[in-house]
Structure formats: structure tokens, C-alpha cells
Design an enzyme around this catalytic site. Structure first.
Site, PDB file in Angstrom:
ATOM      1  N   THR A  65      -5.797  -3.592   2.335  1.00 49.22           N
ATOM      2  CA  THR A  65      -6.498  -2.897   1.253  1.00 49.22           C
ATOM      3  C   THR A  65      -5.543  -2.439   0.153  1.00 49.22           C
ATOM      4  O   THR A  65      -5.802  -2.635  -1.037  1.00 49.22           O
ATOM      5  CB  THR A  65      -7.212  -1.647   1.833  1.00 49.22           C
ATOM      6  OG1 THR A  65      -7.773  -1.976   3.091  1.00 49.22           O
ATOM      7  CG2 THR A  65      -8.255  -1.112   0.896  1.00 49.22           C
ATOM      8  N   THR A  66      -4.442  -1.809   0.556  1.00 50.25           N
ATOM      9  CA  THR A  66      -3.495  -1.237  -0.409  1.00 50.25           C
ATOM     10  C   THR A  66      -2.927  -2.347  -1.307  1.00 50.25           C
ATOM     11  O   THR A  66      -2.794  -2.191  -2.520  1.00 50.25           O
ATOM     12  CB  THR A  66      -2.349  -0.531   0.353  1.00 50.25           C
ATOM     13  OG1 THR A  66      -2.915   0.267   1.392  1.00 50.25           O
ATOM     14  CG2 THR A  66      -1.497   0.315  -0.553  1.00 50.25           C
ATOM     15  N   HIS A 121     -14.601   0.782   2.804  1.00 51.77           N
ATOM     16  CA  HIS A 121     -14.520   0.199   4.149  1.00 51.77           C
ATOM     17  C   HIS A 121     -15.924   0.104   4.754  1.00 51.77           C
ATOM     18  O   HIS A 121     -16.072  -0.246   5.920  1.00 51.77           O
ATOM     19  CB  HIS A 121     -13.659   1.070   5.072  1.00 51.77           C
ATOM     20  CG  HIS A 121     -12.197   1.070   4.736  1.00 51.77           C
ATOM     21  ND1 HIS A 121     -11.483  -0.078   4.464  1.00 51.77           N
ATOM     22  CD2 HIS A 121     -11.285   2.084   4.668  1.00 51.77           C
ATOM     23  CE1 HIS A 121     -10.219   0.238   4.222  1.00 51.77           C
ATOM     24  NE2 HIS A 121     -10.074   1.533   4.338  1.00 51.77           N
ATOM     25  N   ARG A 143      -7.784  -9.700   7.863  1.00 51.95           N
ATOM     26  CA  ARG A 143      -6.469  -9.969   8.450  1.00 51.95           C
ATOM     27  C   ARG A 143      -6.688 -10.343   9.901  1.00 51.95           C
ATOM     28  O   ARG A 143      -7.675  -9.886  10.507  1.00 51.95           O
ATOM     29  CB  ARG A 143      -5.649  -8.682   8.344  1.00 51.95           C
ATOM     30  CG  ARG A 143      -4.215  -8.826   8.729  1.00 51.95           C
ATOM     31  CD  ARG A 143      -3.515  -7.488   8.582  1.00 51.95           C
ATOM     32  NE  ARG A 143      -2.093  -7.673   8.624  1.00 51.95           N
ATOM     33  CZ  ARG A 143      -1.213  -6.698   8.611  1.00 51.95           C
ATOM     34  NH1 ARG A 143      -1.613  -5.436   8.543  1.00 51.95           N
ATOM     35  NH2 ARG A 143       0.086  -6.947   8.662  1.00 51.95           N
TER      36      ARG A 143
HETATM   37  P1  A3P Z   1       1.523  -3.240   8.679  1.00 50.68           P
HETATM   38  O1  A3P Z   1       1.120  -2.002   9.388  1.00 50.68           O
HETATM   39  O2  A3P Z   1       1.357  -4.466   9.525  1.00 50.68           O
HETATM   40  O3  A3P Z   1       2.851  -3.188   8.055  1.00 50.68           O
HETATM   41  P2  A3P Z   1      -4.338  -1.195   4.520  1.00 50.68           P
HETATM   42  O4  A3P Z   1      -3.802  -1.200   3.148  1.00 50.68           O
HETATM   43  O5  A3P Z   1      -5.650  -1.929   4.644  1.00 50.68           O
HETATM   44  O6  A3P Z   1      -4.354   0.145   5.120  1.00 50.68           O
HETATM   45  O7  A3P Z   1      -3.360  -2.102   5.377  1.00 50.68           O
HETATM   46  C1  A3P Z   1      -2.058  -1.660   5.622  1.00 50.68           C
HETATM   47  C2  A3P Z   1      -1.201  -2.840   5.967  1.00 50.68           C
HETATM   48  O8  A3P Z   1      -0.881  -3.577   4.783  1.00 50.68           O
HETATM   49  C3  A3P Z   1       0.111  -2.398   6.571  1.00 50.68           C
HETATM   50  O9  A3P Z   1       0.480  -3.440   7.469  1.00 50.68           O
HETATM   51  C4  A3P Z   1       0.994  -2.329   5.330  1.00 50.68           C
HETATM   52  O10 A3P Z   1       2.363  -2.353   5.605  1.00 50.68           O
HETATM   53  C5  A3P Z   1       0.533  -3.593   4.596  1.00 50.68           C
HETATM   54  N1  A3P Z   1       0.835  -3.574   3.161  1.00 50.68           N
HETATM   55  C6  A3P Z   1       0.786  -2.518   2.313  1.00 50.68           C
HETATM   56  N2  A3P Z   1       1.142  -2.918   1.082  1.00 50.68           N
HETATM   57  C7  A3P Z   1       1.427  -4.235   1.141  1.00 50.68           C
HETATM   58  C8  A3P Z   1       1.877  -5.203   0.189  1.00 50.68           C
HETATM   59  N3  A3P Z   1       2.118  -4.880  -1.076  1.00 50.68           N
HETATM   60  N4  A3P Z   1       2.075  -6.475   0.616  1.00 50.68           N
HETATM   61  C9  A3P Z   1       1.836  -6.819   1.898  1.00 50.68           C
HETATM   62  N5  A3P Z   1       1.433  -5.939   2.860  1.00 50.68           N
HETATM   63  C10 A3P Z   1       1.217  -4.660   2.480  1.00 50.68           C
END
Ligand code: A3P
Length: 309
Positions: A65-66, A121, A143
Site C-alpha cells: 500500500t505505502t 483496506h 502480494r
Molecule cells: P516488508 O515487511 O516485507 O518489508 P503496506 O504498505 O501495505 O503496509 O506494506 C508494507 C510492505 O511494503 C513492507 O514489506 C514494506 O517494507 C514494503 N514497502 C514499503 N515501501 C516500499 C517501497 N517503496 N518499495 C517496495 N516495498 C515497500
């Protein structure tokens, strides 16, 4: 979502223990929700009326998401590098049920603005009336289930109370396999949006974290076209991809911050951990991998979605 569920009394809902002795998830319309978000989810379902220029980023938690927020923000607002360097992606693109519909105001967001970007979500199955009645664009990221599970497990263990009572990995695996996680079952969440993307390809863009990782240029270019913000050349695409990479974003002070935002109990830096594909291999046994793969074959492959194993 059944309208009778909109005025919800928690004590009437099925609940299951999720983590520790006191953390429960409540079942609404077939999905397990965190109690603190149930009222705001109901408000979104009841009051949110997307306008055609809206962009909704939908995802199951911990699936990218981020990253998607930063990419779509950059696609829509070219030259957003500076804003990304001083704002956390979650503050640039608010989550409907976490940051927008938090009070009982019926219309908490302005309808006079074009190209609003929100995320959610909320499973499609609960939001179908809202999304089906709108021409807004939806981008869904997913994912693979094993990396999603491992990422969730790490995230939950960042909660303060996990210091005293860490969430054990075997418990997390079991809960995930039984569909018991916030906004879970994971498989139903993904399939809801997957089917929608097949039915309404002009409005719904479905992408996986792994596809984005493997070939960000191609997919960011496709995203730009889908959203109505096509790129003029590969240089522009490369610029967006670079400025949203894990390496770049995770090093900004705002994203390394130990402070928690007003809207969530975990620090800003908890949204950036490792950003790898296949990290589950460092945590899950062969037996667990086979257990989850068998579930994935049953829930995805049998429906023609050959993904996630
Ligand atoms: P990991 O815990 O496997 O490192 P969300 O944003 O949905 O909460 O998901 C978080 C996951 O996305 C985490 O995975 C985080 O590290 C990863 N993430 C955050 N920013 C990212 C980016 N710019 N590129 C790739 N993965 C990223």
C-alpha cells in the site's frame, strides 16, 4: 454490505481472538475487522460517494500500500519528489477508514477537488455498492500470501504491547490460514478485487507487488495510462520509479521517524521494513510453505488465478 449492519453493535457480532489474550476481530459481512475501525468502515460504506475523477487505492494490509501510494501520488502530481521527501506516503494519500471518515461528519472530504486519491483496506464485498455505482478508478495491489503473512507478523510485533507479549509466528500462521487477520480472509479480499478487475477493466487496475518489483518501468507506465496521466518518455517514468523506490523512500527522515502519526498507534517507520520478494523463505518452514501453497491452490488456482505459490 447489508444496511442493517451499518448501525453496528459490537456485542452482537461474531468475534474471535486474534492476538494475545485481549485482541479480538469482529466478523462483518464475512470479513474480520479490527473493532477500532468498524464504525469508520460503516461510515465509508454509508456516506462515501466517489466522484468520477477519484482514484481509490485498495489493498489487503501489508501488500504494498505505502509503495502504491507514493507511486500513484507521483504519477498524478509530477515533480512530487520534494513532497515525498518531507511527507510520509500515508499522509499524502489518506486511508478512508483510518484518516478520513473518522468522525460522524457526513461529508468529511471536499467534492470540489479533482483527482482526489484515497486508499482503503475495505474488502470489495463490503464496498461493492459504492464502487459499482461510480466511474472512479480503482487500483488494487496484492502480494503473495507468504510474504504478506511474514510482513504482517513483523508489523504486529512492532506494537508496544508486543514487547511484553510477542505474537508467535506459529500463531500468526495459524490465524492467517484460518482467514483471521484484519480485513481477512486474505484470499477472499484478493479474489473480490480480482473478479472486479476482470469485469470492469476500464475502471479497475489489478497489480501484484512482485510484478512491480520485477518490472517497475512497464507497470508504472501502464498505471499512468490507466489513470489518465500518460508519460511522455521513459525518463519521466524512471524518475517516478526511482523517487518511490524502497531505498530512496525508507531513507527520508520522515519515513525513518519513530514518532507515531495521530491516526495510528505504530511509528511512521513501521511501514518500511525490508521490501523484498520471497522474504518468507527466511521465516517459514518447508512444511508451512506447503500448507499455505495448498491453500493458495485451493483458493486461487482453482478459480483460474494462478498466483501466489
Ligand atoms: P516488508 O515487511 O516485507 O518489508 P503496506 O504498505 O501495505 O503496509 O506494506 C508494507 C510492505 O511494503 C513492507 O514489506 C514494506 O517494507 C514494503 N514497502 C514499503 N515501501 C516500499 C517501497 N517503496 N518499495 C517496495 N516495498 C515497500
Amino acid at each position: 454490505m447489508d444496511n442493517s449492519l451499518l448501525e453496528m453493535d459490537l456485542s452482537t457480532l461474531p468475534k474471535e481472538n486474534w492476538w494475545g489474550d485481549h485482541d479480538y476481530l469482529y466478523k462483518v459481512g464475512g470479513f474480520w475487522l479490527l473493532p477500532q475501525f468498524i464504525q469508520s468502515i460503516c461510515r465509508v460504506v454509508k456516506h462515501f460517494k466517489p466522484i468520477p475523477s477519484d482514484i481509490i487505492l485498495a489493498s489487503y494490509p501489508k501488500t504494498g500500500t505505502t509503495w502504491l501510494k507514493s507511486l500513484v501520488f507521483s504519477i498524478v502530481h509530477r515533480s512530487s519528489k520534494h513532497r515525498l521527501s518531507i511527507n510520509h506516503p500515508h499522509d499524502l494519500v489518506p486511508t478512508l477508514e483510518v484518516q478520513v471518515f473518522t468522525t460522524s461528519d457526513v461529508v468529511p472530504c471536499s467534492e470540489n477537488q479533482s483527482n482526489r486519491i484515497f486508499s482503503t483496506h475495505i474488502p470489495y464485498q463490503l464496498l461493492s455498492e459504492t464502487l459499482d455505482s461510480s466511474e472512479c478508478r480503482v487500483v488494487y495491489v496484492t502480494r503473495n500470501p507468504k510474504d504478506t503473512l511474514v510482513s504482517t507478523w513483523h508489523f504486529v510485533n512492532k506494537w508496544k504491547k508486543a514487547l511484553d507479549c510477542p505474537w508467535q509466528l506459529d500463531v500468526a500462521i495459524d490465524k492467517f490460514c484460518h482467514g483471521l487477520s484484519p480485513c481477512g480472509p486474505y484470499y477472499d479480499h484478493v479474489m473480490g478485487y480480482k473478479k472486479l478487475s476482470l469485469e470492469r477493466p476500464t475502471n479497475v487496475f489489478f497489480i501484484t507487488y512482485e510484478e512491480l518489483r520485477a518490472d517497475p518501468i512497464t507497470h508504472v507506465k501502464r498505471l499512468g495510462e490507466f489513470l489518465g496521466f500518460p508519460f511522455e518518455g521513459n525518463e519521466q517514468v524512471q524518475e517516478v520509479v526511482n523517487s518511490c523506490s524502497f531505498e530512496v523512500l525508507s531513507n527520508y527522515e520522515v519515513n525513518r521517524s519513530e514518532e507515531s502519526p495521530t491516526w495510528f498507534q505504530l511509528p511512521y517507520n513501521s511501514f518500511f521494513r525490508k521490501g523484498d520478494v520471497g522474504d518468507h523463505k527466511n521465516y517459514l518452514s518447508d512444511e508451512t510453505i506447503e500448507r499455505i501453497d495448498a491453500l493458495t491452490r485451493e483458493k486461487f488456482h482453482s478459480l483460474g488465478f494462478n498466483y501466489g505459490t
